[in-house]
Design an enzyme around this catalytic site. Structure first.
Site, mmCIF file in Angstrom:
data_model
loop_
_atom_site.group_PDB
_atom_site.id
_atom_site.type_symbol
_atom_site.label_atom_id
_atom_site.label_comp_id
_atom_site.label_asym_id
_atom_site.label_seq_id
_atom_site.Cartn_x
_atom_site.Cartn_y
_atom_site.Cartn_z
ATOM 1 N N GLU A 134 0.822 -1.225 0.000
ATOM 2 C CA GLU A 134 0.000 0.000 0.000
ATOM 3 C C GLU A 134 0.849 1.265 0.000
ATOM 4 O O GLU A 134 0.356 2.352 -0.314
ATOM 5 C CB GLU A 134 -0.969 -0.013 1.194
ATOM 6 N N TYR A 158 -2.780 4.812 7.335
ATOM 7 C CA TYR A 158 -2.069 3.536 7.519
ATOM 8 C C TYR A 158 -0.875 3.457 6.572
ATOM 9 O O TYR A 158 0.266 3.232 7.010
ATOM 10 C CB TYR A 158 -3.023 2.356 7.266
HETATM 11 P P1 NAD Z 1 -2.465 -7.471 12.927
HETATM 12 O O1 NAD Z 1 -3.135 -6.173 13.157
HETATM 13 O O2 NAD Z 1 -3.297 -8.711 12.800
HETATM 14 O O3 NAD Z 1 -1.397 -7.758 14.087
HETATM 15 C C1 NAD Z 1 -0.525 -6.772 14.562
HETATM 16 C C2 NAD Z 1 0.116 -7.293 15.837
HETATM 17 O O4 NAD Z 1 1.034 -6.291 16.313
HETATM 18 C C3 NAD Z 1 -0.901 -7.538 16.973
HETATM 19 O O5 NAD Z 1 -0.623 -8.757 17.603
HETATM 20 C C4 NAD Z 1 -0.678 -6.353 17.908
HETATM 21 O O6 NAD Z 1 -0.972 -6.661 19.256
HETATM 22 C C5 NAD Z 1 0.807 -6.088 17.702
HETATM 23 N N1 NAD Z 1 1.177 -4.703 18.017
HETATM 24 C C6 NAD Z 1 0.538 -3.562 17.670
HETATM 25 N N2 NAD Z 1 1.191 -2.488 18.151
HETATM 26 C C7 NAD Z 1 2.279 -2.962 18.815
HETATM 27 C C8 NAD Z 1 3.342 -2.354 19.529
HETATM 28 N N3 NAD Z 1 3.416 -1.023 19.651
HETATM 29 N N4 NAD Z 1 4.296 -3.139 20.074
HETATM 30 C C9 NAD Z 1 4.222 -4.494 19.975
HETATM 31 N N5 NAD Z 1 3.230 -5.128 19.326
HETATM 32 C C10 NAD Z 1 2.273 -4.377 18.745
HETATM 33 O O7 NAD Z 1 -1.584 -7.234 11.616
HETATM 34 P P2 NAD Z 1 -1.164 -8.267 10.477
HETATM 35 O O8 NAD Z 1 -2.226 -8.285 9.452
HETATM 36 O O9 NAD Z 1 -0.704 -9.525 11.105
HETATM 37 O O10 NAD Z 1 0.087 -7.495 9.845
HETATM 38 C C11 NAD Z 1 1.407 -7.720 10.337
HETATM 39 C C12 NAD Z 1 2.368 -6.840 9.564
HETATM 40 O O11 NAD Z 1 2.268 -7.142 8.173
HETATM 41 C C13 NAD Z 1 2.072 -5.346 9.703
HETATM 42 O O12 NAD Z 1 3.293 -4.669 9.781
HETATM 43 C C14 NAD Z 1 1.343 -5.003 8.413
HETATM 44 O O13 NAD Z 1 1.564 -3.654 8.063
HETATM 45 C C15 NAD Z 1 2.000 -5.950 7.436
HETATM 46 N N6 NAD Z 1 1.181 -6.356 6.284
HETATM 47 C C16 NAD Z 1 -0.092 -6.839 6.473
HETATM 48 C C17 NAD Z 1 -0.820 -7.261 5.370
HETATM 49 C C18 NAD Z 1 -2.203 -7.862 5.511
HETATM 50 O O14 NAD Z 1 -2.840 -8.169 4.497
HETATM 51 N N7 NAD Z 1 -2.697 -8.088 6.721
HETATM 52 C C19 NAD Z 1 -0.273 -7.171 4.082
HETATM 53 C C20 NAD Z 1 1.030 -6.664 3.940
HETATM 54 C C21 NAD Z 1 1.757 -6.267 5.047
HETATM 55 P P1 TYD Z 2 -9.094 -4.700 3.830
HETATM 56 O O1 TYD Z 2 -9.243 -6.149 4.160
HETATM 57 O O2 TYD Z 2 -9.500 -3.692 4.864
HETATM 58 O O3 TYD Z 2 -7.591 -4.499 3.351
HETATM 59 P P2 TYD Z 2 -6.874 -3.196 2.660
HETATM 60 O O4 TYD Z 2 -7.740 -2.031 2.781
HETATM 61 O O5 TYD Z 2 -5.635 -3.088 3.472
HETATM 62 O O6 TYD Z 2 -6.614 -3.612 1.240
HETATM 63 O O7 TYD Z 2 -9.941 -4.395 2.537
HETATM 64 C C1 TYD Z 2 -9.693 -5.075 1.322
HETATM 65 C C2 TYD Z 2 -10.579 -4.446 0.269
HETATM 66 O O8 TYD Z 2 -11.941 -4.737 0.584
HETATM 67 C C3 TYD Z 2 -10.464 -2.943 0.215
HETATM 68 O O9 TYD Z 2 -10.569 -2.520 -1.151
HETATM 69 C C4 TYD Z 2 -11.670 -2.452 0.986
HETATM 70 C C5 TYD Z 2 -12.711 -3.533 0.741
HETATM 71 N N1 TYD Z 2 -13.655 -3.769 1.827
HETATM 72 C C6 TYD Z 2 -15.040 -3.760 1.563
HETATM 73 O O10 TYD Z 2 -15.474 -3.552 0.422
HETATM 74 N N2 TYD Z 2 -15.889 -4.004 2.591
HETATM 75 C C7 TYD Z 2 -15.455 -4.238 3.871
HETATM 76 O O11 TYD Z 2 -16.308 -4.425 4.787
HETATM 77 C C8 TYD Z 2 -14.046 -4.255 4.127
HETATM 78 C C9 TYD Z 2 -13.508 -4.494 5.507
HETATM 79 C C10 TYD Z 2 -13.184 -4.022 3.062
#
Ligand code: NAD
Ligand code: TYD
Length: 359
Positions: A134, A158
């Site tokens: 992103e 974010y």
């Molecule tokens: P998540 O929100 O599920 O988990 C985040 C974790 O970090 C939680 O366990 C939370 O308690 C912990 N945390 C938050 N603030 C903290 C702090 N100050 N100190 C210590 N721990 C803390 O997130 P996720 O989806 O597992 O994402 C993990 C990483 O991967 C993030 O850096 C996110 O930006 C990145 N990422 C996520 C996605 C996705 O699709 N979810 C995609 C690409 C990158």
């Molecule tokens: P999301 O899972 O929040 O991930 P990100 O915004 O980091 O890509 O959302 C994925 C896509 O789905 C995004 O284009 C927003 C859309 N979305 C909906 O249309 N409805 C929903 O309720 C949510 C949570 C996301």
């Protein structure tokens, strides 16, 4: 041993579970246990001495320094972040605190620890920062996919906070020679994802007969990667990535949100048919997210050609595997959606025993 931050969240927990299935090397898991940190994700590790969960903040320099000097990890993998775009729109402050200031403090504590290592330990040490696609902004339909040299153009609080953290990591390498690696990954899906994100939210709503809210026209496109593939990509970058480099990790599975929700409904129709007909009947188009990025796409040529990594899951089979996992873990969903998962924190973590280590 290695230090993982944010390892009680969705991707971090999957990484920790995969790591301990494929390695014997112990790990320390530093997690603040925000709403997104869920001890249930790690419950299968109860009694496993290779895993130590420490409840604490990456921005707590004293705690982090203490952990580093006590456990002497050979690597840090930084998953800890505030990760949900919608939350960042409603309350950006936590995103700045953790993703920007927290990463800065973690880098500083790491630099101080790394400087104290022997020359051999210093050169093999790695700080791997987990980031997102992103940061590259939004693509039009015909634009080429993001490469590692695509300029950063973050559009949400974010993505701006993650972009800032990526820049700090880069600067700590160029200025102080800290041996860093950065990965920028597309949207993950799989077990243990908090039901605020698209796939688990839609699943939970479908199973409870609630509307499936699609933002805008549903034509926003994301690239989807199975979380286990993300974990294997990170392991590969940690093992063989070139210091100071960035690696894009993607699933080669671009789908519009409407396609994702249709696929989810069709799978549920097969796996758990509803007496009133297809789950598609619950789909509703709702007001769009402000500043909603139109399309993300990842060019993962670099990690494939340099490190030989490719994803193992195709979206449709990965989605079916994921839905089957949630359907057979209804207790996990119930505890998250009822808030019962927070009980672990209340029972095990009090002001008196801060910070605390639990397995
Ligand atoms: P998540 O929100 O599920 O988990 C985040 C974790 O970090 C939680 O366990 C939370 O308690 C912990 N945390 C938050 N603030 C903290 C702090 N100050 N100190 C210590 N721990 C803390 O997130 P996720 O989806 O597992 O994402 C993990 C990483 O991967 C993030 O850096 C996110 O930006 C990145 N990422 C996520 C996605 C996705 O699709 N979810 C995609 C690409 C990158
Ligand atoms: P999301 O899972 O929040 O991930 P990100 O915004 O980091 O890509 O959302 C994925 C896509 O789905 C995004 O284009 C927003 C859309 N979305 C909906 O249309 N409805 C929903 O309720 C949510 C949570 C996301």
């Amino acid at each position: 041993m290695i230090l993982v931050t944010g390892g009680a969240g969705f991707i971090g927990a999957n990484f920790v579970l995969d790591w301990l299935q494929t390695h014997d090397e112990p790990l320390i898991n530093l997690d603040k246990m925000t709403y997104a940190g869920n001890h249930d994700n790690l419950v299968t590790l109860t009694g496993d001495e290779r895993h130590t969960l420490v409840v604490g903040d990456i921005g707590d320099s004293v705690l982090v320094s203490d952990l580093l000097h006590r456990y002497r990890p050979r690597a840090i993998i930084n998953f800890a972040a505030e990760s949900h775009v919608d939350r960042s729109i409603h309350g950006p402050g936590d995103f700045i605190d953790t993703n920007v200031v927290g990463t800065f403090r973690l880098l500083e504590a790491t630099r101080q620890y790394w400087t104290s290592l022997s020359p051999g330990e210093r050169s093999s040490f790695r700080f791997l920062h987990v980031s997102t696609d992103e940061v590259y902004g939004s693509l039009n339909a015909d634009d080429p996919a993001f490469t590692e040299t695509t300029p950063y153009t973050p559009n949400s609080p974010y993505s701006a906070s993650k972009a800032a953290s990526d820049h700090l990591v880069r600067a700590w390498h160029h200025t102080y020679a800290l041996p860093v690696l950065t990965t920028n990954c597309s949207n993950n899906y799989g077990p243990y994802q908090f039901p605020e994100k698209l796939i688990p939210l839609m699943l939970h709503h479908a199973l409870t007969d609630k509307p499936l809210p699609i933002y805008g026209d549903g034509q926003n496109i994301r690239d989807w990667l199975y979380v286990g593939d993300h974990a294997s990509g990170i392991r590969r970058v940690l093992e063989a990535g070139r210091v100071g480099e960035t690696y894009n990790i993607g699933g080669n599975n671009e789908r519009s949100n409407l396609q994702v929700v249709h696929a989810l409904c069709d799978l549920l129709d097969r796996l758990q048919p509803h007496p009133e007909g297809s789950y598609r009947r619950l789909i509703r188009f709702v007001t769009d997210r402000p500043g909603h990025d139109r399309r993300y796409a990842i060019d993962a040529t670099k990690i494939r050609t340099e490190l030989g990594w490719t994803p193992q899951h195709h979206f449709e089979s990965g989605l079916e595997q994921t839905l089957r996992w949630y359907l057979s873990h209804s207790d996990w969903i119930a505890r998250v959606t009822s808030g019962a998962y927070r009980q672990w924190l209340e029972t095990h973590y009090t002001e008196e025993n801060t910070p605390c280590a639990r397995d």
